[in-house]
Design a protein around this motif. Structure first.
Motif, PDB file in Angstrom:
ATOM      1  N   ASP A   1      26.184 -25.154 122.681  1.00  0.00           N
ATOM      2  CA  ASP A   1      25.794 -25.719 123.972  1.00  0.00           C
ATOM      3  C   ASP A   1      26.767 -25.277 125.066  1.00  0.00           C
ATOM      4  O   ASP A   1      26.353 -24.894 126.169  1.00  0.00           O
ATOM      5  N   ALA A   2      28.070 -25.351 124.758  1.00  0.00           N
ATOM      6  CA  ALA A   2      29.076 -24.939 125.735  1.00  0.00           C
ATOM      7  C   ALA A   2      28.979 -23.439 126.001  1.00  0.00           C
ATOM      8  O   ALA A   2      29.123 -22.985 127.151  1.00  0.00           O
ATOM      9  N   LEU A   3      28.716 -22.663 124.947  1.00  0.00           N
ATOM     10  CA  LEU A   3      28.595 -21.215 125.100  1.00  0.00           C
ATOM     11  C   LEU A   3      27.396 -20.865 125.972  1.00  0.00           C
ATOM     12  O   LEU A   3      27.486 -20.023 126.874  1.00  0.00           O
ATOM     13  N   GLU A   4      26.266 -21.500 125.730  1.00  0.00           N
ATOM     14  CA  GLU A   4      25.062 -21.238 126.532  1.00  0.00           C
ATOM     15  C   GLU A   4      25.306 -21.578 128.000  1.00  0.00           C
ATOM     16  O   GLU A   4      24.947 -20.807 128.899  1.00  0.00           O
ATOM     17  N   ALA A   5      25.936 -22.721 128.252  1.00  0.00           N
ATOM     18  CA  ALA A   5      26.233 -23.108 129.628  1.00  0.00           C
ATOM     19  C   ALA A   5      27.192 -22.120 130.281  1.00  0.00           C
ATOM     20  O   ALA A   5      27.053 -21.790 131.463  1.00  0.00           O
ATOM     21  N   GLY A   6      28.149 -21.615 129.506  1.00  0.00           N
ATOM     22  CA  GLY A   6      29.101 -20.645 130.037  1.00  0.00           C
ATOM     23  C   GLY A   6      28.443 -19.326 130.391  1.00  0.00           C
ATOM     24  O   GLY A   6      28.748 -18.722 131.437  1.00  0.00           O
ATOM     25  N   ILE A   7      27.546 -18.850 129.559  1.00  0.00           N
ATOM     26  CA  ILE A   7      26.845 -17.597 129.826  1.00  0.00           C
ATOM     27  C   ILE A   7      25.980 -17.724 131.077  1.00  0.00           C
ATOM     28  O   ILE A   7      25.950 -16.833 131.931  1.00  0.00           O
ATOM     29  N   ILE A   8      25.288 -18.853 131.204  1.00  0.00           N
ATOM     30  CA  ILE A   8      24.447 -19.075 132.374  1.00  0.00           C
ATOM     31  C   ILE A   8      25.300 -19.118 133.638  1.00  0.00           C
ATOM     32  O   ILE A   8      24.935 -18.559 134.685  1.00  0.00           O
ATOM     33  N   ALA A   9      26.467 -19.755 133.550  1.00  0.00           N
ATOM     34  CA  ALA A   9      27.356 -19.810 134.714  1.00  0.00           C
ATOM     35  C   ALA A   9      27.868 -18.425 135.077  1.00  0.00           C
ATOM     36  O   ALA A   9      27.936 -18.058 136.256  1.00  0.00           O
ATOM     37  N   ALA A  10      28.225 -17.627 134.069  1.00  0.00           N
ATOM     38  CA  ALA A  10      28.824 -16.313 134.321  1.00  0.00           C
ATOM     39  C   ALA A  10      27.801 -15.300 134.829  1.00  0.00           C
ATOM     40  O   ALA A  10      28.151 -14.404 135.604  1.00  0.00           O
ATOM     41  N   ARG A  11      26.548 -15.426 134.415  1.00  0.00           N
ATOM     42  CA  ARG A  11      25.574 -14.414 134.826  1.00  0.00           C
ATOM     43  C   ARG A  11      25.128 -14.608 136.278  1.00  0.00           C
ATOM     44  O   ARG A  11      24.541 -13.690 136.881  1.00  0.00           O
ATOM     45  N   GLY A  12      25.400 -15.790 136.841  1.00  0.00           N
ATOM     46  CA  GLY A  12      25.030 -16.018 138.240  1.00  0.00           C
ATOM     47  C   GLY A  12      23.547 -15.833 138.462  1.00  0.00           C
ATOM     48  O   GLY A  12      22.725 -16.423 137.760  1.00  0.00           O
ATOM     49  N   ASP A  13      23.216 -14.962 139.440  1.00  0.00           N
ATOM     50  CA  ASP A  13      21.798 -14.749 139.746  1.00  0.00           C
ATOM     51  C   ASP A  13      21.190 -13.606 138.930  1.00  0.00           C
ATOM     52  O   ASP A  13      20.057 -13.203 139.186  1.00  0.00           O
ATOM     53  N   ALA A  14      21.934 -13.097 137.950  1.00  0.00           N
ATOM     54  CA  ALA A  14      21.391 -12.043 137.081  1.00  0.00           C
ATOM     55  C   ALA A  14      20.533 -12.686 135.993  1.00  0.00           C
ATOM     56  O   ALA A  14      20.834 -12.628 134.793  1.00  0.00           O
ATOM     57  N   THR A  15      19.458 -13.316 136.424  1.00  0.00           N
ATOM     58  CA  THR A  15      18.651 -14.133 135.515  1.00  0.00           C
ATOM     59  C   THR A  15      17.881 -13.317 134.488  1.00  0.00           C
ATOM     60  O   THR A  15      17.285 -13.890 133.565  1.00  0.00           O
ATOM     61  N   TRP A  16      17.883 -12.003 134.644  1.00  0.00           N
ATOM     62  CA  TRP A  16      17.176 -11.167 133.664  1.00  0.00           C
ATOM     63  C   TRP A  16      17.951 -11.063 132.352  1.00  0.00           C
ATOM     64  O   TRP A  16      17.409 -10.620 131.344  1.00  0.00           O
ATOM     65  N   LEU A  17      19.234 -11.445 132.363  1.00  0.00           N
ATOM     66  CA  LEU A  17      20.022 -11.386 131.141  1.00  0.00           C
ATOM     67  C   LEU A  17      19.509 -12.435 130.150  1.00  0.00           C
ATOM     68  O   LEU A  17      19.311 -13.596 130.495  1.00  0.00           O
ATOM     69  N   ASP A  18      19.318 -12.005 128.898  1.00  0.00           N
ATOM     70  CA  ASP A  18      18.752 -12.855 127.851  1.00  0.00           C
ATOM     71  C   ASP A  18      19.873 -13.647 127.196  1.00  0.00           C
ATOM     72  O   ASP A  18      20.680 -13.092 126.438  1.00  0.00           O
ATOM     73  N   VAL A  19      19.935 -14.937 127.469  1.00  0.00           N
ATOM     74  CA  VAL A  19      21.020 -15.784 126.952  1.00  0.00           C
ATOM     75  C   VAL A  19      20.997 -15.835 125.432  1.00  0.00           C
ATOM     76  O   VAL A  19      22.046 -15.724 124.764  1.00  0.00           O
TER      77      VAL A  19
END
Length: 420
Positions: A155-173
């Motif tokens: 859960d923490a890892l997923e939240a961290g990846i989403i925070a780090a990718r910013g508006d690069a929403t095409w990145l597959d978490v």
């Protein structure tokens, strides 16, 4: 765009950068041929992709320079020379309006990449005054994941990846998480690449994640009971005076002095250092002070004589303040292991001081017959660790005082405890 050119620098600039810089709409509207090395506009401006010939570029008058993937620009591949050439060209531009922009992933601390150098230069300016970099025309923007102690916490890892990718929403978490859990990359590389965290290599003493997790908004208050640690240099080495609050191990530098841009002509401003020591004793309730004697023997002896009556613990059998770090390897090693464990378990707090963080990140593990001590990467390294050494001495003073039992014994009608 101006009458000159805009350069794109990077190892893949000729073939891979341009297609990613222009949208399909822009390519169609302006008739851009992204497969070309130089793109011209209808009014004579141009965009040029170049790679690694610093000498060939010297004297160029581009109006905008895009430096790509500067975390890979190191001395051995010509990255340092390229960065120097670009900086020189910018300084000579007509009208002074030329700019440069670096695009980079989080650099690997200790690799001495251009990205790491840029970060440290910004941090030094920011440390003096958060508005100083902006007034100097330096802008730094980094989207990083918050500190995550354990990558197995999904859960923490997923939240961290989403925070780090910013508006690069095409990145597959989910794909990124599966890549991290597959073990393809070491943990420190996963943090750097996918969480955009500044991470250390496997020889580092303390991980940035553990250190950053200890940051607090608290600062020392006037009258706080503290211990001090001091590690002094003369010219090449930095000099650091660090305080640690007795009650909760809050670390706050009183001062860290180091050569600007590693200037060989610089010398430690001894008067400033001495004034800082006296100021610390005037501002706080200093009950322990351990100072490395090397290069500062006279000053340390003077401090010991002046403040002996106020200090509750001696630094060594010979001096109240003087503690020679060249001896007593077993004690220093045990103190180092104790401090590292405290940081990793969140039992130390710090104020987020940029220079102290850099010194802590520069510290490397050194194995000896007693356990794990610390060192810098090599004897002639310009990456200083003196702030860490001073913090270690402050923590050792605190530990010895606590273990002595003196805090529980009345003295001059007072009961000495951990309180303020």
């Amino acid at each position: 765009m101006g009458a000159d050119c805009r350069n794109v620098y990077g190892p893949d600039a000729k073939h891979a950068v341009f297609p990613n810089l222009f949208s399909d709409e822009a390519i169609e509207k302006y008739g851009i041929d992204v497969g070309k090395q130089i793109i011209y506009s209808a009014v004579g401006n141009r965009i040029e992709a170049v790679t690694s010939s610093a000498r060939a570029l010297e004297g160029g008058r581009s109006t905008f320079n895009l430096l790509n993937e500067t975390q890979h620009w190191i001395e051995t591949n010509g990255g340092h020379a390229m960065a120097l050439t670009i900086a020189g060209n910018l300084a000579k531009s007509r009208g002074g309006g030329a700019r440069s922009m670096e695009i980079t992933n989080a650099p690997l601390p200790g690799e001495d990449s251009v990205a790491e150098r840029t970060y440290h230069a910004w941090a030094k300016l920011h440390e003096k005054d958060p508005e100083t970099p902006r007034r100097a025309g330096v802008y730094y923007d980094s989207v990083e994941a918050p500190a995550i102690k354990d990558l197995s916490d999904r859960d923490a890892l997923e939240a961290g990846i989403i925070a780090a990718r910013g508006d690069a929403t095409w990145l597959d978490v989910d794909w990124i998480i599966s890549t991290i859990y597959a073990g393809t990359y070491p943990a420190y590389q996963s943090r750097r690449m996918f969480l955009n965290q500044l991470v250390s290599d496997d020889d580092s003493l303390i991980s940035p994640t553990a250190w950053d997790a200890c940051q607090t908004d608290e600062t020392l208050r006037k009258g706080d009971r503290i211990t001090l640690g001091f590690d002094g240099g003369k010219t090449d080495d930095a000099t650091a005076l660090v305080a640690m609050r007795l009650s909760d191990r809050l670390v706050q530098p009183i001062g860290i002095w180091e050569a600007p841009n590693n200037s060989p002509e610089w010398e430690v401003p001894r008067d400033q250092v001495i004034d800082a020591v006296h100021h610390a004793f005037a501002e706080y309730n200093v009950v322990g002070f351990f100072a490395d004697v090397a290069l500062w023997e006279a000053e340390v002896e003077s401090w010991s004589e002046e403040y002996r009556a106020r200090l509750l613990v001696k630094a060594s059998g010979k001096s109240t303040v003087g503690r020679d770090m060249r001896s007593g390897l077993a004690e220093i090693t045990q103190a180092n292991e104790r401090l590292v464990a405290a940081v990793e378990s969140g039992m130390v707090k710090h104020t987020g001081h940029h220079t102290l963080r850099r010194h802590v990140m520069n510290a490397k593990r050194k194995i000896n017959r007693f356990g794990v001590s610390f060192t810098k990467e090599h004897r002639e390294s310009k990456r200083k660790v003196d702030g860490y050494a001073a913090m270690l001495l402050a923590d050792l003073a605190r530990h010895n005082l606590v273990e002595s039992g003196k805090l529980k014994r009345p003295r001059s009608g007072r009961v000495w405890g951990f309180g303020g």
